[in-house]
Design a protein around this motif. Sequence first.
Motif, PDB file in Angstrom:
ATOM      1  N   ASN A   1      34.464  40.385  20.299  1.00  0.00           N
ATOM      2  CA  ASN A   1      34.358  41.653  21.015  1.00  0.00           C
ATOM      3  C   ASN A   1      35.425  41.657  22.110  1.00  0.00           C
ATOM      4  OD1 ASN A   1      33.627  43.893  22.560  1.00  0.00           O
ATOM      5  ND2 ASN A   1      31.450  43.593  22.181  1.00  0.00           N
TER       6      ASN A   1
ATOM      7  N   ASP B   1      23.175  50.609  31.422  1.00  0.00           N
ATOM      8  CA  ASP B   1      23.604  49.956  30.189  1.00  0.00           C
ATOM      9  C   ASP B   1      22.805  50.498  29.003  1.00  0.00           C
ATOM     10  OD1 ASP B   1      24.968  48.228  28.572  1.00  0.00           O
ATOM     11  OD2 ASP B   1      23.842  46.429  29.155  1.00  0.00           O
ATOM     12  N   THR B   2      23.489  50.608  27.849  1.00  0.00           N
ATOM     13  CA  THR B   2      22.809  50.994  26.605  1.00  0.00           C
ATOM     14  C   THR B   2      23.264  50.034  25.518  1.00  0.00           C
ATOM     15  OG1 THR B   2      24.587  52.488  25.893  1.00  0.00           O
ATOM     16  CG2 THR B   2      22.834  53.448  27.240  1.00  0.00           C
ATOM     17  N   TRP B   3      22.349  49.637  24.653  1.00  0.00           N
ATOM     18  CA  TRP B   3      22.694  48.715  23.559  1.00  0.00           C
ATOM     19  C   TRP B   3      22.439  49.364  22.199  1.00  0.00           C
ATOM     20  CZ3 TRP B   3      20.014  46.838  19.379  1.00  0.00           C
ATOM     21  CH2 TRP B   3      20.655  45.831  18.634  1.00  0.00           C
TER      22      TRP B   3
ATOM     23  N   ARG C   1      26.889  36.806  20.575  1.00  0.00           N
ATOM     24  CA  ARG C   1      26.889  37.049  19.137  1.00  0.00           C
ATOM     25  C   ARG C   1      26.491  35.760  18.434  1.00  0.00           C
ATOM     26  NH1 ARG C   1      26.477  41.585  16.404  1.00  0.00           N
ATOM     27  NH2 ARG C   1      27.306  40.571  14.568  1.00  0.00           N
TER      28      ARG C   1
ATOM     29  N   ASP D   1      23.069  39.741  17.147  1.00  0.00           N
ATOM     30  CA  ASP D   1      23.135  39.407  18.576  1.00  0.00           C
ATOM     31  C   ASP D   1      21.964  38.490  18.908  1.00  0.00           C
ATOM     32  OD1 ASP D   1      25.264  41.097  18.870  1.00  0.00           O
ATOM     33  OD2 ASP D   1      24.187  42.634  19.997  1.00  0.00           O
TER      34      ASP D   1
ATOM     35  N   THR E   1      33.613  48.949  10.179  1.00  0.00           N
ATOM     36  CA  THR E   1      33.464  48.005  11.280  1.00  0.00           C
ATOM     37  C   THR E   1      33.579  46.584  10.758  1.00  0.00           C
ATOM     38  OG1 THR E   1      32.153  47.512  13.239  1.00  0.00           O
ATOM     39  CG2 THR E   1      30.934  47.803  11.203  1.00  0.00           C
TER      40      THR E   1
ATOM     41  N   PHE F   1      20.844  40.347  26.827  1.00  0.00           N
ATOM     42  CA  PHE F   1      21.839  39.952  25.826  1.00  0.00           C
ATOM     43  C   PHE F   1      22.354  38.543  26.112  1.00  0.00           C
ATOM     44  CE2 PHE F   1      26.323  39.755  24.482  1.00  0.00           C
ATOM     45  CZ  PHE F   1      26.227  40.179  23.161  1.00  0.00           C
TER      46      PHE F   1
ATOM     47  N   VAL G   1      28.384  51.193  27.376  1.00  0.00           N
ATOM     48  CA  VAL G   1      28.052  50.603  26.075  1.00  0.00           C
ATOM     49  C   VAL G   1      29.192  49.732  25.566  1.00  0.00           C
ATOM     50  CG1 VAL G   1      28.982  52.509  24.682  1.00  0.00           C
ATOM     51  CG2 VAL G   1      27.235  51.038  23.703  1.00  0.00           C
ATOM     52  N   GLY G   2      28.862  48.806  24.671  1.00  0.00           N
ATOM     53  CA  GLY G   2      29.882  48.105  23.905  1.00  0.00           C
ATOM     54  C   GLY G   2      29.978  46.624  24.168  1.00  0.00           C
TER      55      GLY G   2
ATOM     56  N   VAL H   1      32.066  54.546  16.657  1.00  0.00           N
ATOM     57  CA  VAL H   1      30.818  55.301  16.523  1.00  0.00           C
ATOM     58  C   VAL H   1      30.386  55.961  17.838  1.00  0.00           C
ATOM     59  CG1 VAL H   1      29.306  53.329  16.944  1.00  0.00           C
ATOM     60  CG2 VAL H   1      28.536  55.177  15.417  1.00  0.00           C
TER      61      VAL H   1
ATOM     62  N   MET I   1      19.796  44.872  29.299  1.00  0.00           N
ATOM     63  CA  MET I   1      20.161  46.074  28.538  1.00  0.00           C
ATOM     64  C   MET I   1      19.082  47.140  28.625  1.00  0.00           C
ATOM     65  SD  MET I   1      21.779  44.256  25.195  1.00  0.00           S
ATOM     66  CE  MET I   1      20.252  43.551  24.586  1.00  0.00           C
TER      67      MET I   1
ATOM     68  N   MET J   1      24.632  49.653  17.924  1.00  0.00           N
ATOM     69  CA  MET J   1      25.729  49.182  17.077  1.00  0.00           C
ATOM     70  C   MET J   1      26.166  50.288  16.125  1.00  0.00           C
ATOM     71  SD  MET J   1      24.020  45.565  15.903  1.00  0.00           S
ATOM     72  CE  MET J   1      25.516  44.934  15.139  1.00  0.00           C
ATOM     73  N   THR J   2      27.327  50.111  15.524  1.00  0.00           N
ATOM     74  CA  THR J   2      27.792  51.043  14.506  1.00  0.00           C
ATOM     75  C   THR J   2      26.694  51.250  13.451  1.00  0.00           C
ATOM     76  OG1 THR J   2      30.020  50.193  14.834  1.00  0.00           O
ATOM     77  CG2 THR J   2      29.636  51.491  12.839  1.00  0.00           C
ATOM     78  N   GLU J   3      26.075  50.153  13.044  1.00  0.00           N
ATOM     79  CA  GLU J   3      25.060  50.190  11.993  1.00  0.00           C
ATOM     80  C   GLU J   3      23.809  50.947  12.423  1.00  0.00           C
ATOM     81  OE1 GLU J   3      26.800  47.651  13.045  1.00  0.00           O
ATOM     82  OE2 GLU J   3      27.271  46.214  11.469  1.00  0.00           O
TER      83      GLU J   3
HETATM   84  C1  WTA Z   1      27.947  44.475  21.396  1.00  0.00           C
HETATM   85  C2  WTA Z   1      28.768  50.270  18.740  1.00  0.00           C
HETATM   86  C3  WTA Z   1      25.990  43.698  25.223  1.00  0.00           C
HETATM   87  C4  WTA Z   1      26.905  43.708  20.591  1.00  0.00           C
HETATM   88  C5  WTA Z   1      28.176  50.908  20.011  1.00  0.00           C
HETATM   89  C6  WTA Z   1      26.743  44.566  19.357  1.00  0.00           C
HETATM   90  C7  WTA Z   1      26.713  45.008  23.493  1.00  0.00           C
HETATM   91  C8  WTA Z   1      28.149  45.064  19.146  1.00  0.00           C
HETATM   92  C9  WTA Z   1      26.196  46.167  24.109  1.00  0.00           C
HETATM   93  C10 WTA Z   1      28.220  46.365  18.415  1.00  0.00           C
HETATM   94  C11 WTA Z   1      25.545  46.009  25.374  1.00  0.00           C
HETATM   95  C12 WTA Z   1      27.091  46.720  22.226  1.00  0.00           C
HETATM   96  N1  WTA Z   1      25.476  44.753  25.886  1.00  0.00           N
HETATM   97  N2  WTA Z   1      26.602  43.790  24.049  1.00  0.00           N
HETATM   98  N3  WTA Z   1      25.034  47.043  26.035  1.00  0.00           N
HETATM   99  N4  WTA Z   1      26.448  47.212  23.303  1.00  0.00           N
HETATM  100  N5  WTA Z   1      27.269  45.394  22.332  1.00  0.00           N
HETATM  101  O1  WTA Z   1      29.266  48.405  16.491  1.00  0.00           O
HETATM  102  O2  WTA Z   1      27.411  42.429  20.251  1.00  0.00           O
HETATM  103  O3  WTA Z   1      31.396  48.315  17.828  1.00  0.00           O
HETATM  104  O4  WTA Z   1      26.261  43.847  18.240  1.00  0.00           O
HETATM  105  O5  WTA Z   1      29.321  49.103  18.941  1.00  0.00           O
HETATM  106  O6  WTA Z   1      28.699  45.230  20.466  1.00  0.00           O
HETATM  107  O7  WTA Z   1      29.555  46.755  18.315  1.00  0.00           O
HETATM  108  P1  WTA Z   1      29.942  48.200  17.795  1.00  0.00           P
END
Ligand code: WTA
Length: 568
Positions: free
Chosen positions: A457, A351-353, A451, A436, A211, A448, A329-330, A256, A376, A355-357
């Motif tokens: 994104n 909505d779900t929040w 970044r 974030d 990523t 949210f 998501v995303g 992911v 979120m 990250m890859t990590e």
């Molecule tokens: C953004 C893996 C707003 C955010 C799933 C995060 C979001 C990055 C949300 C991760 C959400 C992901 N609302 N922003 N519900 N979900 N993000 O690793 O900035 O490709 O840090 O996603 O996407 O991106 P990644």
Amino acid sequence: MDMQTITARAGNPNMENYEETYKKFNWDDVKENFSWSKTGLVNIAYEAIDKHAENPDKKNQAALIYTAPGREEKLTFEDLKRTSNQFANVLKDHDVEKGDRVFLFMPRSPEFYAAFLGILKVGAIAGPLFEAFMEQAVRDRLEDSEASMLITTPELLERVPVSELPDLEKIVLVGGDGSQHISFEKEMEKASEDFEIEWVDLEDGMLLHYTSGSTGKPKGVYHVHNAMIQHYQTGKWVLDLKEDDIYWCTADPGWVTGTSYGIFAPWLNGVTNVIRGGRFSPDDWYGTIAEHNISVWYSAPTAFRKLLSAGEEVPKKHDLSSLRHVLSVGEPLNPEVISWGLKAFNLRIHDTWWMTETGAMLICNYPAMDMRPGSMGKPFPGIEAAIVDNEGNELPANQMGNLAIKEGWPSMMRAIWKNPGKFESYFINGWYVSGDSAYQDEEGYFWFQGRLDDVINTSGERVGPFEVESKLIEHEAVAEAGVIGKPDPERGEIIKAFVTLREGYTESDELLEDIRQFVKKGLSAHAAPREIEIKDSIPKTRSGKIMRRLLKSWELGLPTGDTSTLEE
Ligand code: WTA
């Protein structure tokens, strides 16, 4: 309509009283659902597939329904156990061992899933790549991971610089004529259907997802088998999966979301998983829901916005009454999209929040919880989330800061591949700091804001500006480049590049298009700048760092802030 809150609907009874469940919850209790809680021997592929294949009541249930233009296939849990066993035997025959990196560079297909699960069954580490990647993107990932094997197709092999990758010993081709490299079809034909799974430790590796960050090349986010605990439980309480659900996650496994929620969460929960190949089209997408009676649907704002703009007549042509639960998501999920969802499906989009990590969902909206459009949601039980300052001190409600998670949840990445310094840099004072910015309101909902770094994104894809800048300056006409994300109503952000030209080149539409195509062919379509602007110079700090923030302020007509470090 009052968009302040949308009241809760039916959902998992455990989540009807969120506060109480949050207080009582313990990850250790989730482990009771797995056979290894007694033996200590684990393999996520066993829990996802073989366990169900060995259960007389489940073995004939469809595990994977594959649908793509020109190809429809249904595989039961027993079928998937068999094909993944066969592929595991192929890997063994070719000396793949526990811990080896085996990469997949191919479209979604039944072969992909057999191969992916086979890799896990031998204890190797799977590295799925987007089929849209071009040579540079493929090379960076294979080089960094020192992958010893790649599974790909004859068409995509053209983008793999095989002779320049010394660690890449073997290539398996799916769909070739069998004359070149290792033939997937020939090997599978002679492979045994029985395989003794490689039992591993919970902390043994299973997955590398590359990523982008704001600096340097893409980094390898390393995940271990232990993540299954969180995949399973979020599948139950967030996706709200029940055994008879038919589930569709639209994400590609190169991302992911396409592994954690396109493979693990549904299958760990024994649910029928629909995989759709081919390109996006509103008719085909609505058609997939209707034809396969999808009940739970996980997608992304960028897709919802495209469906929204396709108009209200398209969904009316399809019977969408099977849908029970929709998630996103995303990227930020716009309240406008939630209003549209209420009209189009009579359902809330949750909505779900994450990250890859983070490996799995962390902050979510739950079916049985009131929803505030634009938020979120709240942390999953077992997850401690907070807004912290740059020293890792918690901030009070309604104050904006770094969105952070208390270190140590089950699916957290365990390393950045070969880059311990980068891994360490995520953590301050026991908190994983996400990059974030957000705030938490008095009722505990997280909102949210954006970044904090320069990561772009675009349509839900994370693009590192450094990667695009590096490619741009490889073009013969480009001297310097600075790349930013520019707000866009449909894609969230688009990539905008500022470049200076080398001596002897002058601006023309042909040149700009040529530069664009150069990035597209070198990296991938989603990394190619939609806008390119020629400048006389690119603003840099005295230490030579491109001041992307300044470029962005110029672009958006915002105050430029502190420019004291700007080079003359
Ligand atoms: C953004 C893996 C707003 C955010 C799933 C995060 C979001 C990055 C949300 C991760 C959400 C992901 N609302 N922003 N519900 N979900 N993000 O690793 O900035 O490709 O840090 O996603 O996407 O991106 P990644």
